[in-house]
Design an enzyme around this catalytic site. Structure first.
Site, PDB file in Angstrom:
ATOM      1  N   LYS A 105       0.849  -1.210   0.000  1.00 52.68           N
ATOM      2  CA  LYS A 105       0.000   0.000   0.000  1.00 52.68           C
ATOM      3  C   LYS A 105       0.879   1.253   0.000  1.00 52.68           C
ATOM      4  CE  LYS A 105      -3.024   2.468   3.111  1.00 52.68           C
ATOM      5  NZ  LYS A 105      -3.239   2.603   4.542  1.00 52.68           N
ATOM      6  N   TYR A 145      -3.380 -23.331  10.145  1.00 53.29           N
ATOM      7  CA  TYR A 145      -2.904 -23.054   8.786  1.00 53.29           C
ATOM      8  C   TYR A 145      -4.073 -22.640   7.899  1.00 53.29           C
ATOM      9  CZ  TYR A 145      -0.534 -24.073   4.289  1.00 53.29           C
ATOM     10  OH  TYR A 145       0.020 -24.006   3.031  1.00 53.29           O
TER      11      TYR A 145
HETATM   12  N1  LIG Z   1       4.387 -26.669  -1.419  1.00 54.44           N
HETATM   13  C1  LIG Z   1       3.096 -26.827  -1.479  1.00 54.44           C
HETATM   14  O1  LIG Z   1       2.608 -27.917  -1.844  1.00 54.44           O
HETATM   15  C2  LIG Z   1       2.159 -25.686  -1.155  1.00 54.44           C
HETATM   16  C3  LIG Z   1       0.780 -25.896  -1.318  1.00 54.44           C
HETATM   17  C4  LIG Z   1      -0.083 -24.862  -0.999  1.00 54.44           C
HETATM   18  C5  LIG Z   1       0.414 -23.644  -0.575  1.00 54.44           C
HETATM   19  N2  LIG Z   1       1.748 -23.464  -0.438  1.00 54.44           N
HETATM   20  C6  LIG Z   1       2.213 -22.165   0.079  1.00 54.44           C
HETATM   21  O2  LIG Z   1       3.362 -21.743  -0.628  1.00 54.44           O
HETATM   22  C7  LIG Z   1       4.256 -21.103   0.284  1.00 54.44           C
HETATM   23  C8  LIG Z   1       5.618 -21.761   0.201  1.00 54.44           C
HETATM   24  O3  LIG Z   1       5.485 -23.134   0.569  1.00 54.44           O
HETATM   25  P1  LIG Z   1       6.737 -24.097   0.627  1.00 54.44           P
HETATM   26  O4  LIG Z   1       6.289 -25.426   0.197  1.00 54.44           O
HETATM   27  O5  LIG Z   1       7.878 -23.467  -0.051  1.00 54.44           O
HETATM   28  O6  LIG Z   1       6.982 -24.154   2.202  1.00 54.44           O
HETATM   29  P2  LIG Z   1       8.334 -24.052   3.030  1.00 54.44           P
HETATM   30  O7  LIG Z   1       8.005 -24.373   4.441  1.00 54.44           O
HETATM   31  O8  LIG Z   1       9.410 -24.825   2.355  1.00 54.44           O
HETATM   32  O9  LIG Z   1       8.689 -22.515   2.863  1.00 54.44           O
HETATM   33  C9  LIG Z   1       8.142 -21.507   3.675  1.00 54.44           C
HETATM   34  C10 LIG Z   1       9.237 -20.506   3.990  1.00 54.44           C
HETATM   35  O10 LIG Z   1       8.705 -19.472   4.823  1.00 54.44           O
HETATM   36  C11 LIG Z   1       9.635 -19.230   5.866  1.00 54.44           C
HETATM   37  N3  LIG Z   1       8.907 -18.677   7.008  1.00 54.44           N
HETATM   38  C12 LIG Z   1       8.016 -19.295   7.820  1.00 54.44           C
HETATM   39  N4  LIG Z   1       7.553 -18.450   8.757  1.00 54.44           N
HETATM   40  C13 LIG Z   1       8.174 -17.257   8.525  1.00 54.44           C
HETATM   41  C14 LIG Z   1       8.134 -15.991   9.160  1.00 54.44           C
HETATM   42  N5  LIG Z   1       7.341 -15.761  10.226  1.00 54.44           N
HETATM   43  N6  LIG Z   1       8.916 -14.994   8.676  1.00 54.44           N
HETATM   44  C15 LIG Z   1       9.736 -15.201   7.606  1.00 54.44           C
HETATM   45  N7  LIG Z   1       9.820 -16.386   6.970  1.00 54.44           N
HETATM   46  C16 LIG Z   1       9.043 -17.398   7.419  1.00 54.44           C
HETATM   47  C17 LIG Z   1      10.245 -20.593   6.156  1.00 54.44           C
HETATM   48  O11 LIG Z   1      11.470 -20.527   6.866  1.00 54.44           O
HETATM   49  C18 LIG Z   1      10.406 -21.144   4.747  1.00 54.44           C
HETATM   50  O12 LIG Z   1      11.614 -20.754   4.167  1.00 54.44           O
HETATM   51  C19 LIG Z   1       3.630 -21.173   1.666  1.00 54.44           C
HETATM   52  O13 LIG Z   1       2.998 -19.959   1.950  1.00 54.44           O
HETATM   53  C20 LIG Z   1       2.620 -22.277   1.529  1.00 54.44           C
HETATM   54  O14 LIG Z   1       1.539 -22.093   2.397  1.00 54.44           O
HETATM   55  C21 LIG Z   1       2.635 -24.462  -0.715  1.00 54.44           C
END
Ligand SMILES: NC(=O)c1ccc[n+]([C@@H]2O[C@H](COP(=O)([O-])OP(=O)(O)OC[C@H]3O[C@@H](n4cnc5c(N)ncnc54)[C@H](O)[C@@H]3O)[C@@H](O)[C@H]2O)c1
Length: 328
Positions: A105, A145
């Site tokens: 924003k 979640y």
């Molecule tokens: N991989 C999948 O199948 C999938 C499916 C649906 C949604 N998503 C979404 O995609 C995104 C990435 O997923 P992913 O599979 O890479 O998961 P992941 O857990 O590998 O990556 C998430 C990242 O966010 C970081 N993180 C977590 N909390 C944090 C915070 N408070 N501040 C800063 N960094 C933080 C973690 O350290 C990690 O590097 C997520 O938001 C997830 O909800 C992924």
């Protein structure tokens, strides 16, 4: 045109692949991560490059940067990790969204939210279309979640309506590929590691529950196309592979691709585990001209070869598989 792009969760599984693609296109990329589930090794190819920067920061706290676009991916994605500290999971989704939307924003820039198919819960509509409202437990172990992500989406729509922020919301379905975390309990990584170690493959329930598995390169392409859409968007877009596969089928495929001798064992289905998941991607096809290109077989082969490398670097009993193969 070169842009300055912020990727929160940039050291995670999806985030590191996205950062690599954006850097390869010549953009200036800042990966923000608190390394809760992400790892610096995921960024090995990028650290030291002049157009890449990694910043340790927790998105639940405000952040002031000058960028042209934000991809908001920060949030643990696997049940093992997001259930370990459920309050922090909700805070990351909700406060993280508020902080990043605040930045978008202030700067007048577009922001993309990594939402999830989990917001559909255990769906009674199949396949899931974007306007389906979901069947989600407010109190179960997945709620931190699911509800956190739902609230984050609501914030996106309200920032758009009230403050004119340019939003993109991607509802991501199961994604897999190299650099998934070895220990995060997700089905593809679990099965591959169990198969490579010749350990029993654990199937929950009767194995007939389905998911739709998208290879990470396809997802990253979809996310980038969504960010670059020119028309105003005020609703979510499903991104996933519309090919439904049962847990039993994927276990069999992984056993055959690894040449493993793992037996299959059955365990009770965890609470609130969805029975069926498959995206309707008509909207993504029409809007983004996108659909996944990598077949499950090819994607699994690339993921298996990644995990073979990881396990052999750990001096893991993966060798037993090689011996088994050599002897068969
Ligand atoms: N991989 C999948 O199948 C999938 C499916 C649906 C949604 N998503 C979404 O995609 C995104 C990435 O997923 P992913 O599979 O890479 O998961 P992941 O857990 O590998 O990556 C998430 C990242 O966010 C970081 N993180 C977590 N909390 C944090 C915070 N408070 N501040 C800063 N960094 C933080 C973690 O350290 C990690 O590097 C997520 O938001 C997830 O909800 C992924």
């Amino acid at each position: 045109m070169q842009k300055r792009i912020l990727v929160t969760g940039g050291a995670g599984f999806v985030g590191c692949h996205l950062c690599e693609r954006l850097v390869a296109q010549g953009h200036q990329v800042i990966a923000v991560d608190n390394y809760y589930t992400g790892r610096r090794e995921n960024l090995t190819a990028l650290l030291g490059l002049p157009n890449f920067e990694a910043l340790r920061h927790d998105v639940t706290f405000p952040l002031y940067l000058e960028v042209d676009e934000i991809y908001n991916l920060a949030c643990p994605a696997s049940p093992v990790h997001y259930q370990r500290d459920p309050v922090q999971t909700t805070k990351t989704s909700v406060l993280g969204a508020i902080n990043m939307l605040g930045m978008a924003k202030r700067l007048g820039i577009p922001i993309l939210q990594a939402s999830t198919s989990e917001i559909y819960g255990d769906p009674d509509v199949h396949p899931q279309v974007e306007d389906y409202r979901g069947l989600v437990s407010i109190s179960g172990p997945r709620a931190c979640y699911d509800e956190g992500k739902r609230c984050a989406e609501t914030l996106f729509y309200d920032y758009k309506r009230r403050h004119g922020v340019e939003i993109r919301v991607a509802r991501i379905f199961n994604t897999y590929g190299p650099r998934m975390n070895l220990e995060d309990g997700r089905v593809v990584s679990n099965f591959i590691v169990q198969a490579l170690r010749n350990e029993p493959i654990t199937l929950y329930g009767d194995g007939r529950q389905t998911r739709a598995f998208c290879f990470v390169d396809d997802l990253v392409e979809g996310l980038m196309r969504l960010m670059n859409v020119t028309q105003p968007l005020d609703s979510a877009v499903n991104l996933g592979n519309p090919v439904e596969t049962s847990m039993a089928e994927i276990a069999d495929l992984i056993i055959s691709l690894t040449g493993s001798r793992s037996p299959i064992v059955f365990r009770p289905l965890p609470q609130d585990d969805p029975r069926q998941r498959c995206p309707d991607i008509s909207k993504a096809q029409e809007l983004l001209h996108w659909r996944p290109k990598v077949s499950l077989q090819d994607g699994l082969k690339r993921t298996i070869s990644y995990f073979e490398g990881v396990l052999s670097r750990m001096q893991d009993p993966v060798r037993r598989v090689e011996v088994a193969r050599a002897n068969s």
